[in-house]
Design an enzyme around this catalytic site. Structure first.
Site, PDB file in Angstrom:
ATOM      1  N   PRO A  14      -9.018   0.799 -15.614  1.00 31.17           N
ATOM      2  CA  PRO A  14      -8.386  -0.507 -15.753  1.00 31.17           C
ATOM      3  C   PRO A  14      -7.757  -1.034 -14.461  1.00 31.17           C
ATOM      4  O   PRO A  14      -7.156  -0.282 -13.690  1.00 31.17           O
ATOM      5  CB  PRO A  14      -7.300  -0.273 -16.810  1.00 31.17           C
ATOM      6  CG  PRO A  14      -7.095   1.199 -16.842  1.00 31.17           C
ATOM      7  CD  PRO A  14      -8.416   1.809 -16.491  1.00 31.17           C
ATOM      8  N   ASN A  15      -7.930  -2.327 -14.270  1.00 28.25           N
ATOM      9  CA  ASN A  15      -7.349  -3.109 -13.175  1.00 28.25           C
ATOM     10  C   ASN A  15      -8.043  -2.910 -11.831  1.00 28.25           C
ATOM     11  O   ASN A  15      -7.739  -3.617 -10.870  1.00 28.25           O
ATOM     12  CB  ASN A  15      -5.831  -2.850 -13.025  1.00 28.25           C
ATOM     13  CG  ASN A  15      -5.066  -3.326 -14.241  1.00 28.25           C
ATOM     14  OD1 ASN A  15      -5.225  -4.462 -14.657  1.00 28.25           O
ATOM     15  ND2 ASN A  15      -4.274  -2.443 -14.836  1.00 28.25           N
ATOM     16  N   ARG A  22      -5.165  -8.010  -4.486  1.00 27.57           N
ATOM     17  CA  ARG A  22      -3.701  -7.871  -4.572  1.00 27.57           C
ATOM     18  C   ARG A  22      -3.305  -6.479  -4.107  1.00 27.57           C
ATOM     19  O   ARG A  22      -4.140  -5.569  -4.054  1.00 27.57           O
ATOM     20  CB  ARG A  22      -3.240  -8.050  -6.028  1.00 27.57           C
ATOM     21  CG  ARG A  22      -3.425  -9.448  -6.570  1.00 27.57           C
ATOM     22  CD  ARG A  22      -3.042  -9.496  -8.046  1.00 27.57           C
ATOM     23  NE  ARG A  22      -1.795  -8.772  -8.278  1.00 27.57           N
ATOM     24  CZ  ARG A  22      -1.437  -8.260  -9.466  1.00 27.57           C
ATOM     25  NH1 ARG A  22      -2.238  -8.377 -10.494  1.00 27.57           N
ATOM     26  NH2 ARG A  22      -0.302  -7.627  -9.604  1.00 27.57           N
ATOM     27  N   TYR A  27      -3.571  -0.302  -2.165  1.00 29.29           N
ATOM     28  CA  TYR A  27      -4.968  -0.048  -2.544  1.00 29.29           C
ATOM     29  C   TYR A  27      -5.992  -0.522  -1.519  1.00 29.29           C
ATOM     30  O   TYR A  27      -7.188  -0.370  -1.741  1.00 29.29           O
ATOM     31  CB  TYR A  27      -5.254  -0.694  -3.912  1.00 29.29           C
ATOM     32  CG  TYR A  27      -4.397  -0.118  -5.015  1.00 29.29           C
ATOM     33  CD1 TYR A  27      -4.460   1.248  -5.314  1.00 29.29           C
ATOM     34  CD2 TYR A  27      -3.519  -0.895  -5.751  1.00 29.29           C
ATOM     35  CE1 TYR A  27      -3.670   1.801  -6.312  1.00 29.29           C
ATOM     36  CE2 TYR A  27      -2.723  -0.358  -6.752  1.00 29.29           C
ATOM     37  CZ  TYR A  27      -2.807   0.992  -7.019  1.00 29.29           C
ATOM     38  OH  TYR A  27      -2.029   1.549  -8.003  1.00 29.29           O
ATOM     39  N   ASN A  78     -12.710   7.129 -11.376  1.00 29.52           N
ATOM     40  CA  ASN A  78     -11.312   6.801 -11.106  1.00 29.52           C
ATOM     41  C   ASN A  78     -10.749   6.264 -12.417  1.00 29.52           C
ATOM     42  O   ASN A  78     -10.928   5.087 -12.730  1.00 29.52           O
ATOM     43  CB  ASN A  78     -11.184   5.762  -9.996  1.00 29.52           C
ATOM     44  CG  ASN A  78      -9.723   5.465  -9.669  1.00 29.52           C
ATOM     45  OD1 ASN A  78      -8.824   5.872 -10.410  1.00 29.52           O
ATOM     46  ND2 ASN A  78      -9.493   4.759  -8.576  1.00 29.52           N
ATOM     47  N   ALA A  81      -4.900   4.050 -14.409  1.00 28.76           N
ATOM     48  CA  ALA A  81      -3.678   4.414 -15.143  1.00 28.76           C
ATOM     49  C   ALA A  81      -3.961   5.374 -16.301  1.00 28.76           C
ATOM     50  O   ALA A  81      -3.083   6.155 -16.700  1.00 28.76           O
ATOM     51  CB  ALA A  81      -2.989   3.157 -15.652  1.00 28.76           C
ATOM     52  N   GLU A 102     -12.906  13.515 -10.037  1.00 26.18           N
ATOM     53  CA  GLU A 102     -11.896  12.453 -10.192  1.00 26.18           C
ATOM     54  C   GLU A 102     -11.444  11.969  -8.818  1.00 26.18           C
ATOM     55  O   GLU A 102     -11.152  12.793  -7.948  1.00 26.18           O
ATOM     56  CB  GLU A 102     -10.700  13.010 -10.965  1.00 26.18           C
ATOM     57  CG  GLU A 102      -9.581  11.991 -11.147  1.00 26.18           C
ATOM     58  CD  GLU A 102      -8.503  12.491 -12.100  1.00 26.18           C
ATOM     59  OE1 GLU A 102      -8.852  13.011 -13.181  1.00 26.18           O
ATOM     60  OE2 GLU A 102      -7.315  12.370 -11.754  1.00 26.18           O
ATOM     61  N   HIS A 104      -9.000   9.016  -6.542  1.00 26.77           N
ATOM     62  CA  HIS A 104      -7.943   8.006  -6.509  1.00 26.77           C
ATOM     63  C   HIS A 104      -7.824   7.447  -5.102  1.00 26.77           C
ATOM     64  O   HIS A 104      -7.892   8.202  -4.121  1.00 26.77           O
ATOM     65  CB  HIS A 104      -6.611   8.607  -6.951  1.00 26.77           C
ATOM     66  CG  HIS A 104      -6.645   9.068  -8.366  1.00 26.77           C
ATOM     67  ND1 HIS A 104      -6.537   8.197  -9.417  1.00 26.77           N
ATOM     68  CD2 HIS A 104      -6.848  10.294  -8.896  1.00 26.77           C
ATOM     69  CE1 HIS A 104      -6.649   8.870 -10.548  1.00 26.77           C
ATOM     70  NE2 HIS A 104      -6.850  10.152 -10.258  1.00 26.77           N
ATOM     71  N   ARG A 111       3.622   9.107  -4.785  1.00 28.59           N
ATOM     72  CA  ARG A 111       4.051   7.938  -5.565  1.00 28.59           C
ATOM     73  C   ARG A 111       5.018   8.360  -6.686  1.00 28.59           C
ATOM     74  O   ARG A 111       5.568   9.445  -6.644  1.00 28.59           O
ATOM     75  CB  ARG A 111       2.797   7.214  -6.100  1.00 28.59           C
ATOM     76  CG  ARG A 111       1.880   6.760  -4.958  1.00 28.59           C
ATOM     77  CD  ARG A 111       0.759   5.884  -5.445  1.00 28.59           C
ATOM     78  NE  ARG A 111       1.261   4.639  -6.001  1.00 28.59           N
ATOM     79  CZ  ARG A 111       0.513   3.777  -6.704  1.00 28.59           C
ATOM     80  NH1 ARG A 111      -0.767   4.048  -6.905  1.00 28.59           N
ATOM     81  NH2 ARG A 111       1.026   2.664  -7.166  1.00 28.59           N
TER      82      ARG A 111
END
Ligand code: CA2
Length: 157
Positions: A14-15, A22, A27, A78, A81, A102, A104, A111
């Site tokens: 998601p996102n 943004r 990112y 990825n 969230a 996986e 990221h 973080r």
């Protein structure tokens, strides 16, 4: 005999469709379309194929993982969230029993503490985190090497 091309399913959670539009400080400025194009290019250079899908829906990602059996040799993912929340994705990875990597963009361990835990990584061969778009390319390399290793191990002596 030439080996069949390795087929990798790339899943973006998601996102991630917002990448490059943004939050560049976290990112980066590379868009998802640019990452996908580079994954296609790198896979083709290795005689492999990738299919890239982004979804904002947990159930859709579960279905895509379930349907990967027999269609793909590995998953590069990825989970965004959902990494930190999704027992459903973890169960799907366990059920499909394909090698998964996986990735990221950001360094999860630099973080917030809720990002330090991944529910999905334990059902993956490994996790790559913190290298921006490069995490995906390192992840592709890891997925291809893993499948090549499995094929060598399964080849008749
Ligand atoms: O660092 C990563 O790749 C993450 O998987 C990204 C997720 C975050 O929830 C994970 O903890 C770490 C967030 C993806 C959201 O992507 C955006 C991109 C541009 C603008 C806003 C969000």
């Amino acid at each position: 005999m030439t080996a069949a091309p390795i087929r990798v399913l790339v899943l973006h959670g998601p996102n991630l469709n917002l990448l490059g539009t943004r939050d560049p400080a976290i990112y980066g400025t590379t868009t998802l379309a640019e990452i996908d194009a580079e994954l296609h290019r790198r896979a083709a250079a290795r005689g492999a194929t990738v299919e890239c899908v982004q979804s904002n829906h947990e159930g859709e990602l579960v279905t895509l993982i379930q349907q990967a059996r027999g269609r793909f040799d590995a998953i590069l993912m990825n989970p965004a969230a959902y990494t930190h929340t999704s027992i459903a994705l973890r169960d799907a990875l366990e059920a499909v029993a394909l090698p998964a990597v996986e990735v990221h963009l950001s360094n999860l361990h630099a973080r917030e503490s809720f990002r330090h835990v991944s529910l999905t990584a334990a059902r993956c061969v490994g996790q790559i985190s913190g290298f921006g778009a490069q995490s995906y390319f390192l992840g592709l390399d890891a997925a291809l090497q893993t499948v090549e290793g499995l094929r060598r191990a399964q080849a008749p002596a």
